[in-house]
Design an enzyme around this catalytic site. Structure first.
Site, PDB file in Angstrom:
ATOM      1  N   HIS A 202      -7.336   3.323   2.740  1.00  0.00           N
ATOM      2  CA  HIS A 202      -6.310   3.019   3.746  1.00  0.00           C
ATOM      3  C   HIS A 202      -6.062   1.531   3.958  1.00  0.00           C
ATOM      4  CE1 HIS A 202      -9.804   2.457   6.402  1.00  0.00           C
ATOM      5  NE2 HIS A 202      -9.022   1.683   7.109  1.00  0.00           N
TER       6      HIS A 202
HETATM    7  C1  UD1 Z   1      -5.904   0.492  11.442  1.00  0.00           C
HETATM    8  C2  UD1 Z   1      -6.637  -0.834  11.514  1.00  0.00           C
HETATM    9  C3  UD1 Z   1      -7.727  -0.854  10.453  1.00  0.00           C
HETATM   10  C4  UD1 Z   1      -8.645   0.349  10.563  1.00  0.00           C
HETATM   11  C5  UD1 Z   1      -7.809   1.629  10.547  1.00  0.00           C
HETATM   12  C6  UD1 Z   1      -8.703   2.805  10.814  1.00  0.00           C
HETATM   13  C7  UD1 Z   1      -5.295  -2.791  12.198  1.00  0.00           C
HETATM   14  C8  UD1 Z   1      -4.618  -4.025  11.717  1.00  0.00           C
HETATM   15  N1  UD1 Z   1      -5.740  -1.959  11.220  1.00  0.00           N
HETATM   16  O1  UD1 Z   1      -5.243   0.547  10.185  1.00  0.00           O
HETATM   17  O2  UD1 Z   1      -8.512  -2.026  10.617  1.00  0.00           O
HETATM   18  O3  UD1 Z   1      -9.526   0.343   9.485  1.00  0.00           O
HETATM   19  O4  UD1 Z   1      -6.818   1.555  11.594  1.00  0.00           O
HETATM   20  O5  UD1 Z   1      -8.158   3.998  10.387  1.00  0.00           O
HETATM   21  O6  UD1 Z   1      -5.431  -2.583  13.373  1.00  0.00           O
HETATM   22  N2  UD1 Z   1       0.116   6.304  11.115  1.00  0.00           N
HETATM   23  C9  UD1 Z   1       0.498   7.597  11.376  1.00  0.00           C
HETATM   24  N3  UD1 Z   1      -0.147   8.255  12.385  1.00  0.00           N
HETATM   25  C10 UD1 Z   1      -1.115   7.708  13.142  1.00  0.00           C
HETATM   26  C11 UD1 Z   1      -1.492   6.390  12.865  1.00  0.00           C
HETATM   27  C12 UD1 Z   1      -0.866   5.703  11.842  1.00  0.00           C
HETATM   28  O7  UD1 Z   1       1.386   8.147  10.724  1.00  0.00           O
HETATM   29  O8  UD1 Z   1      -1.656   8.388  14.046  1.00  0.00           O
HETATM   30  C13 UD1 Z   1       0.769   5.598   9.989  1.00  0.00           C
HETATM   31  C14 UD1 Z   1       2.038   4.871  10.393  1.00  0.00           C
HETATM   32  O9  UD1 Z   1       2.934   4.954   9.338  1.00  0.00           O
HETATM   33  C15 UD1 Z   1       1.561   3.427  10.547  1.00  0.00           C
HETATM   34  C16 UD1 Z   1       0.474   3.338   9.490  1.00  0.00           C
HETATM   35  O10 UD1 Z   1      -0.125   4.619   9.471  1.00  0.00           O
HETATM   36  O11 UD1 Z   1       2.586   2.484  10.356  1.00  0.00           O
HETATM   37  C17 UD1 Z   1      -0.548   2.269   9.769  1.00  0.00           C
HETATM   38  O12 UD1 Z   1      -1.150   2.460  11.059  1.00  0.00           O
HETATM   39  P1  UD1 Z   1      -1.836   1.230  11.833  1.00  0.00           P
HETATM   40  O13 UD1 Z   1      -2.502   1.728  13.046  1.00  0.00           O
HETATM   41  O14 UD1 Z   1      -0.860   0.113  11.999  1.00  0.00           O
HETATM   42  O15 UD1 Z   1      -2.898   0.696  10.814  1.00  0.00           O
HETATM   43  P2  UD1 Z   1      -4.008   1.476   9.985  1.00  0.00           P
HETATM   44  O16 UD1 Z   1      -3.653   1.357   8.548  1.00  0.00           O
HETATM   45  O17 UD1 Z   1      -4.211   2.827  10.552  1.00  0.00           O
HETATM   46  N1  UDP Z   2     -13.486   9.704   9.340  1.00  0.00           N
HETATM   47  C1  UDP Z   2     -13.171  10.960   9.838  1.00  0.00           C
HETATM   48  N2  UDP Z   2     -12.263  11.718   9.151  1.00  0.00           N
HETATM   49  C2  UDP Z   2     -11.653  11.289   8.000  1.00  0.00           C
HETATM   50  C3  UDP Z   2     -11.980   9.997   7.523  1.00  0.00           C
HETATM   51  C4  UDP Z   2     -12.885   9.225   8.214  1.00  0.00           C
HETATM   52  O1  UDP Z   2     -13.721  11.381  10.856  1.00  0.00           O
HETATM   53  O2  UDP Z   2     -10.836  12.035   7.427  1.00  0.00           O
HETATM   54  C5  UDP Z   2     -14.448   8.864  10.093  1.00  0.00           C
HETATM   55  C6  UDP Z   2     -15.623   8.360   9.303  1.00  0.00           C
HETATM   56  O3  UDP Z   2     -16.704   9.283   9.342  1.00  0.00           O
HETATM   57  C7  UDP Z   2     -15.966   7.050  10.003  1.00  0.00           C
HETATM   58  C8  UDP Z   2     -14.623   6.566  10.506  1.00  0.00           C
HETATM   59  O4  UDP Z   2     -13.758   7.694  10.486  1.00  0.00           O
HETATM   60  O5  UDP Z   2     -16.813   7.283  11.112  1.00  0.00           O
HETATM   61  C9  UDP Z   2     -14.084   5.466   9.643  1.00  0.00           C
HETATM   62  O6  UDP Z   2     -12.772   5.176  10.027  1.00  0.00           O
HETATM   63  P1  UDP Z   2     -11.700   4.520   9.075  1.00  0.00           P
HETATM   64  O7  UDP Z   2     -12.112   4.671   7.664  1.00  0.00           O
HETATM   65  O8  UDP Z   2     -10.378   5.067   9.487  1.00  0.00           O
HETATM   66  O9  UDP Z   2     -11.685   2.995   9.542  1.00  0.00           O
HETATM   67  P2  UDP Z   2     -12.618   1.730   9.253  1.00  0.00           P
HETATM   68  O10 UDP Z   2     -14.026   2.091   9.499  1.00  0.00           O
HETATM   69  O11 UDP Z   2     -12.345   1.272   7.866  1.00  0.00           O
HETATM   70  O12 UDP Z   2     -12.087   0.719  10.215  1.00  0.00           O
END
Ligand code: UD1
Ligand code: UDP
Length: 353
Positions: A202
């Site tokens: 991601h």
């Molecule tokens: C965010 C965090 C990242 C973290 C990740 C965990 C920032 C800059 N990034 O990244 O550090 O590792 O969360 O998962 O804060 N979207 C949906 N539904 C949702 C959420 C997101 O469709 O419920 C889609 C949207 O298209 C959105 C994209 O995902 O534009 C990115 O979401 P965003 O929260 O901006 O960043 P993440 O990539 O999720």
């Molecule tokens: N996780 C989850 N379901 C999924 C993928 C990840 O519950 O389908 C959990 C995972 O066990 C971990 C956390 O989400 O505890 C990690 O989150 P993510 O990878 O979104 O973000 P990051 O840690 O890179 O910020």
């Protein structure tokens, strides 16, 4: 103490679950959900599964460009802080929700505590690196999970208010492993223990660049065997936008993001994990599952030093080679502590008060 906790993204719900439980014994916690993540399986599912209290405020910010999303969060968090006038604000990790909470609190001269302080990838192209650095420099109490994090803070001149408390994700894992063992996810996906690889992707650098994403998907196809891939909504958006579905091998099961218990069960029973997630690199180490990290750097350097994690970036050949050739030979240190990090954090907050 009255503490406002700001969360917004999936890993923050998981981190706040054990700590909120501990905080509620002695303190008044006001939970603010920025709404950064909002799909059921990226947000409310974790509140239900982990028994996290319903947020006192859901700011409903949703997705957007970095500046727009963070800016709207700051404005809304500020309103909550002015109304609630807490003794301290607690933020987790390195997302835009973290930075927004940190800026809103510090500008109002409210004490700021940062869980997972001091992590660095030394890669400022990552939005998370900017969020971490700025949050640490605004924080009064810096709750570091590892010794490396303490050292990183020291190198930036931050010595006051730093406490080594271990990792709250270990608390979450220890509290939920028994429940995860009852998960039926392997059966539902037709998988057998240690007979599949688990993958997640991601990071911005891996999703928004079609070349990198295609290279990762092609590597998964070439590895063969069963690969289960719960796809983050960001990644699914880019797979579809770039027509990359056809690069996914038949051996790869693309599934929706899963709840924590099902995901833990998949991690524990995987032969290896392929990921660019921060939290999953740590969980792989804690569960003693070899981890192949689809990045060129990591904040969790100890997992690599101990030989349980290998950095392969997005190069197809390196990913495929690691999937077959990477096998940790060494033991492990207790780099994330022994559990009980939530209790230590509450004690630090009280001492701080
Ligand atoms: C965010 C965090 C990242 C973290 C990740 C965990 C920032 C800059 N990034 O990244 O550090 O590792 O969360 O998962 O804060 N979207 C949906 N539904 C949702 C959420 C997101 O469709 O419920 C889609 C949207 O298209 C959105 C994209 O995902 O534009 C990115 O979401 P965003 O929260 O901006 O960043 P993440 O990539 O999720
Ligand atoms: N996780 C989850 N379901 C999924 C993928 C990840 O519950 O389908 C959990 C995972 O066990 C971990 C956390 O989400 O505890 C990690 O989150 P993510 O990878 O979104 O973000 P990051 O840690 O890179 O910020």
């Amino acid at each position: 103490m009255k503490i406002v906790t700001v969360v917004g993204a999936r890993p923050q719900f998981i981190k706040c679950a054990p700590l909120s439980k501990e905080l509620s014994r002695e303190h008044d916690e006001i939970l603010v959900h920025t709404g950064q993540h909002y799909d059921h399986n990226m947000s409310s599912l974790f509140f239900e599964e982990l028994g996290i209290p319903k947020p006192d405020y859901n700011l409903g910010i949703g997705s957007g460009n970095q500046g727009e999303q963070t800016g709207r969060m700051i404005a809304e968090i500020e309103k909550v802080l002015l109304k609630e006038s807490p003794d301290a604000v607690l933020v987790y990790g390195d997302t835009n929700s973290t930075l927004a909470g940190a800026l809103a609190a510090s500008k109002l001269h409210i004490k700021l505590a940062h869980v997972e302080a001091g992590l660095r990838s030394f890669d400022k192209t990552m939005p998370e690196e900017i969020n971490r650095i700025l949050t640490d420099h605004c924080s009064d109490l810096l709750l570091a999970p590892t010794k490396t994090a303490v050292t990183n803070l020291g190198a930036e001149g931050i010595k006051e208010g730093v406490r080594l408390v271990g990792d709250v994700m270990l608390d979450a894992l220890m509290q939920n492993l028994v429940a995860a063992e009852k998960s039926s996810v392997l059966r539902k996906l037709g998988l057998r223990e240690k007979d599949y690889l688990l993958a997640t992707v991601h990071r911005q650098s891996n999703t928004d660049d079609a070349k990198n994403l295609a290279s990762i998907l092609e590597a998964f196809a070439e590895i063969g065997g069963n690969i289960v891939f719960p796809v983050h909504p960001r990644t699914m958006k880019f797979i579809r936008q770039n027509g990359l579905e056809r690069r996914c091998g038949k051996n790869v099961s693309l599934v929706e993001p899963l709840g924590y218990l099902d995901f833990l069960a998949l991690e524990k029973n995987a032969k290896k994990i392929l990921t660019d997630s921060g939290g999953i690199q740590k969980e792989a180490y804690m569960l003693k599952v070899p981890c192949i990290t689809l990045r060129d750097n990591t904040e969790w350097v100890e997992t690599v030093e101990d030989g349980w994690n290998i950095l392969v970036g997005t190069d197809k050949k390196r990913i495929v080679e690691a999937a077959t050739g990477f096998n940790p030979a060494s033991g492990q240190r207790n780099v994330f502590g022994e559990g009980g990090s939530s209790r230590k954090i509450v004690e630090c907050l009280m001492a701080f008060d």
